[in-house]
Scaffold this motif. Structure first.
Motif, PDB file in Angstrom:
ATOM      1  N   LEU A 141     139.859 107.814 -14.886  1.00  0.00           N
ATOM      2  CA  LEU A 141     140.010 108.455 -13.617  1.00  0.00           C
ATOM      3  C   LEU A 141     139.378 107.714 -12.435  1.00  0.00           C
ATOM      4  N   GLY A 192     144.356 108.161 -13.804  1.00  0.00           N
ATOM      5  CA  GLY A 192     144.373 109.380 -13.173  1.00  0.00           C
ATOM      6  C   GLY A 192     143.344 109.419 -11.964  1.00  0.00           C
ATOM      7  N   ALA A 244     138.865 111.985 -20.437  1.00  0.00           N
ATOM      8  CA  ALA A 244     138.742 110.532 -19.975  1.00  0.00           C
ATOM      9  C   ALA A 244     137.802 109.834 -20.459  1.00  0.00           C
ATOM     10  N   ARG A 263     146.177 104.610 -19.431  1.00  0.00           N
ATOM     11  CA  ARG A 263     146.571 105.961 -18.394  1.00  0.00           C
ATOM     12  C   ARG A 263     145.550 106.079 -17.469  1.00  0.00           C
ATOM     13  N   HIS A 297     139.689 116.492 -18.981  1.00  0.00           N
ATOM     14  CA  HIS A 297     140.684 115.720 -19.258  1.00  0.00           C
ATOM     15  C   HIS A 297     140.763 114.723 -20.393  1.00  0.00           C
ATOM     16  N   LEU A 317     142.098 107.160 -21.181  1.00  0.00           N
ATOM     17  CA  LEU A 317     142.499 107.860 -19.821  1.00  0.00           C
ATOM     18  C   LEU A 317     141.441 107.455 -18.980  1.00  0.00           C
TER      19      LEU A 317
END
Length: 345
Positions: free
Chosen positions: A47, A75, A140, A73, A138, A45
């Motif tokens: 961000l 975000g 990340a 991913r 999260h 992930l």
């Protein structure tokens, strides 16, 4: 027909960073190198820290476009500093825009800005603390920041004005933070490229009034200092300052490595620093060892300035029986029997 050159430039910059992250995370850029789906590592992930300004909105759009291609991913997070009326509403608007780009998860987090170090430093500290917390929450792999070449040039000039040495002239690193958490894809792109990318993609942007407020040092530098330099020296000042940052960073990294290797040789069996051996080192190496020792003793790195280290250095190079040196964090440095003792007072 391909994308607008500005859009292509920001996407390429982000693609390179994501490519590196994917290799770090999975060891390959192939999402399925002959490995059954249930055995593949979870996609990382990433961000994006987004204020809603042109730089970070351009970064968010490029991340949203490039991440799915690599199975990453993506975000976003926006930080509400609470320094202006309606800042909470603007933060929620940014959340909506990031979700419209297809980013998930997306959140807004509010912070309380203190006063230590001045308003700009306090806001920065609060912001990074919030970003660190969000990344941890999260899980990340990285947080992307939208700093541009123009921001880098401003940072170099601010470091020059402080007289803090070559490390401050090295500006912002492309990769920084614990475990390389923070990535800055745009350090080689100018601010106008990011703004142009937003314009041609019809991305709404918010111009923070603090960026034009002369009460803030960086704002004065941006709107008065750099234009004056360009008027006096000609175009290309920003590019030259950014190049200075990279050259300074290379030099500072080499000197830091030298200091780490030399430190063991200047300590006695009890681990104390020997003044005679420190004296024999080049000043740039010696002062790095002194700074590291002060930080290890408890002096806050952000409050430890060149003048502090120069005072400690004089205990070695200009010894005349002077007393202890008081450093930030209630740390004391003093010379005792040919040894330099740095400890909590």
């Amino acid at each position: 027909m391909g994308p607008h050159p500005a859009v292509a430039a920001i996407r390429l910059a982000v693609r390179r960073v994501l490519h590196d992250l994917l290799i770090e995370h999975t060891g390959t850029t192939d999402a399925s190198p002959g490995v059954p789906p249930h055995e593949r590592p979870a996609p990382p992930l990433v961000l994006v820290a987004c204020s809603g300004g042109a730089d970070s909105m351009a970064l968010a759009s490029a991340l949203a476009f490039e991440a799915p291609k690599l199975g990453i991913r993506a975000g976003g997070i926006t930080v509400d500093h609470g320094l202006q009326p309606g800042s909470d509403l603007r933060a929620e608007e940014v959340v909506v825009r990031l979700r419209e780009l297809g980013l998930d998860p997306v959140e807004s987090t509010a912070v309380t800005v203190g006063r230590e170090g001045g308003p700009e430093a306090a806001a920065r500290d609060a912001r990074y603390a919030a970003l660190d917390a969000a990344a941890e929450r999260h899980g990340a792999a990285a947080v992307l920041l939208g700093h541009t070449r123009d921001d880098q040039a401003e940072t170099v000039l601010l470091g020059l004005a402080r007289g803090s040495g070559i490390r401050s002239l090295s500006g912002m690193a492309a990769v920084s933070g614990a475990g390389g958490r923070y990535r800055r894809p745009f350090l080689e792109l100018d601010r106008q490229t990011a703004r142009k990318a937003c314009m041609v993609q019809s991305l709404p942007v918010w111009d923070d009034p603090h960026n034009a407020d002369p009460a803030y040092t960086r704002s004065r530098l941006r709107h008065e200092g750099l234009p004056a330099l360009e008027k006096a020296l000609g175009k290309g000042v920003v590019e030259a300052l950014a190049r200075t940052a990279q050259l300074s960073r290379d030099d500072a990294d080499a000197l830091d490595a030298w200091a780490r290797q030399a430190e063991a040789a200047v300590r006695d069996a009890a681990g104390l620093l020997e003044c005679a051996k420190l004296y024999a080192l080049p000043p740039a190496v010696r002062r790095r060892i002194l700074r590291r020792a002060a930080i290890e003793a408890g002096a806050p790195a952000g409050s430890l300035f060149a003048r502090h280290i120069e005072e400690v250095d004089r205990l070695i190079t200009g010894w005349r029986g002077q007393g202890a040196i008081n450093l930030p964090g209630k740390v004391v440095a003093q010379r005792q029997g040919g040894r330099l003792v740095i400890r909590q007072g």
